[in-house]
Scaffold this motif. Structure first.
Motif, PDB file in Angstrom:
ATOM      1  N   HIS A  23      -3.748  10.997  -3.609  1.00 17.69           N
ATOM      2  CA  HIS A  23      -3.914   9.669  -4.197  1.00 17.69           C
ATOM      3  C   HIS A  23      -3.286   8.615  -3.299  1.00 17.69           C
ATOM      4  N   LYS A  24      -3.795   7.396  -3.436  1.00 17.31           N
ATOM      5  CA  LYS A  24      -3.337   6.221  -2.689  1.00 17.31           C
ATOM      6  C   LYS A  24      -3.295   5.077  -3.692  1.00 17.31           C
TER       7      LYS A  24
ATOM      8  N   TYR B 185       6.132   9.015   4.603  1.00 19.88           N
ATOM      9  CA  TYR B 185       4.887   8.308   4.284  1.00 19.88           C
ATOM     10  C   TYR B 185       5.152   6.999   3.551  1.00 19.88           C
TER      11      TYR B 185
ATOM     12  N   GLU C 235      -2.537   0.565  -4.300  1.00 20.54           N
ATOM     13  CA  GLU C 235      -2.291  -0.785  -3.786  1.00 20.54           C
ATOM     14  C   GLU C 235      -1.880  -1.675  -4.949  1.00 20.54           C
TER      15      GLU C 235
ATOM     16  N   ILE D 185       0.855  -1.187   0.000  1.00 24.31           N
ATOM     17  CA  ILE D 185       0.000   0.000   0.000  1.00 24.31           C
ATOM     18  C   ILE D 185       0.891   1.237   0.000  1.00 24.31           C
ATOM     19  N   VAL D 186       0.627   2.129  -0.930  1.00 20.17           N
ATOM     20  CA  VAL D 186       1.243   3.457  -0.908  1.00 20.17           C
ATOM     21  C   VAL D 186       0.192   4.356  -0.269  1.00 20.17           C
ATOM     22  N   PRO D 187       0.444   4.838   0.963  1.00 24.21           N
ATOM     23  CA  PRO D 187      -0.568   5.620   1.678  1.00 24.21           C
ATOM     24  C   PRO D 187      -0.972   6.879   0.919  1.00 24.21           C
ATOM     25  N   GLU D 188      -2.159   7.382   1.237  1.00 24.13           N
ATOM     26  CA  GLU D 188      -2.625   8.611   0.587  1.00 24.13           C
ATOM     27  C   GLU D 188      -1.634   9.742   0.851  1.00 24.13           C
ATOM     28  N   HIS D 189      -1.349  10.464  -0.201  1.00 21.70           N
ATOM     29  CA  HIS D 189      -0.434  11.591  -0.141  1.00 21.70           C
ATOM     30  C   HIS D 189      -0.697  12.497  -1.328  1.00 21.70           C
TER      31      HIS D 189
ATOM     32  N   TRP E  53      -6.822   5.039  -5.539  1.00 22.72           N
ATOM     33  CA  TRP E  53      -7.950   5.785  -5.006  1.00 22.72           C
ATOM     34  C   TRP E  53      -7.574   7.237  -5.228  1.00 22.72           C
TER      35      TRP E  53
END
Length: 165
Positions: A132-133, A160, A135, A88-92, A110
């Motif tokens: 954006h986020k 992050y 997976e 997962i690349v967290p929302e940033h 997302w």
């Protein structure tokens, strides 16, 4: 031009007759005055050519599921990002415009209130400052292009991505 003035005759070089042209040449060469408002390519962009095989760029381990490599030009950056399934690349968000090109695998994003799955051979254009986020749905290799280059990646202040806040 008023009615009384006569049209000017164009001067013709003595070596040529009126109406004749040298084969393959322009009607006239650019004079110094024609070029006064132009800038040579080298003066406008003093950049240095770089040839960099990905195999020569060290892989940076960010988490057990995420690795990357990147190269930086004057105003652009290319990053090869390797994501294991489930990463997962967290929302940033960031002030950089981003192009994500999936080379292999698939990423679910997302973004802008939507879920978008980007597969191998597809590109996602992310405007600057858009949260954006992502997976990795399977093991994935993507190529991210940023303009301007990501200073937080270069300076390693991208907490992050490193599982830190």
């Amino acid at each position: 031009m008023n009615k009384k003035s006569k049209p000017r005759k164009r001067a013709v070089p003595k070596s040529r007759k009126p109406g004749s042209r040298k084969a393959g040449s322009r009607a006239r060469a650019k004079s110094a005055t024609d070029l006064k408002n132009t800038v040579s390519r080298s003066a406008a962009n003093p950049s240095v050519l770089q040839y960099i095989p990905w195999s020569s760029v060290p892989l940076e381990d960010l988490t057990p599921l995420l690795q990357r490599q990147f190269v930086v030009g004057q105003e652009i950056m290319a990053a090869r990002v390797l994501l294991k399934k489930g990463c997962i690349v967290p929302e940033h968000s960031h002030h950089n415009e981003q192009l994500t090109y999936i080379l292999d695998g698939a990423l679910k994003f997302w973004i802008d209130g939507k879920e978008i799955v980007v597969h191998a051979g597809e590109v996602l254009c992310i405007p600057a400052n858009m949260p954006h986020k992502a997976e990795a749905l399977v093991d994935t290799v993507d190529l991210d292009i940023f303009n301007p280059p990501r200073a937080d990646w270069i300076n390693k202040t991208d907490q992050y991505l490193r599982g830190q806040k």
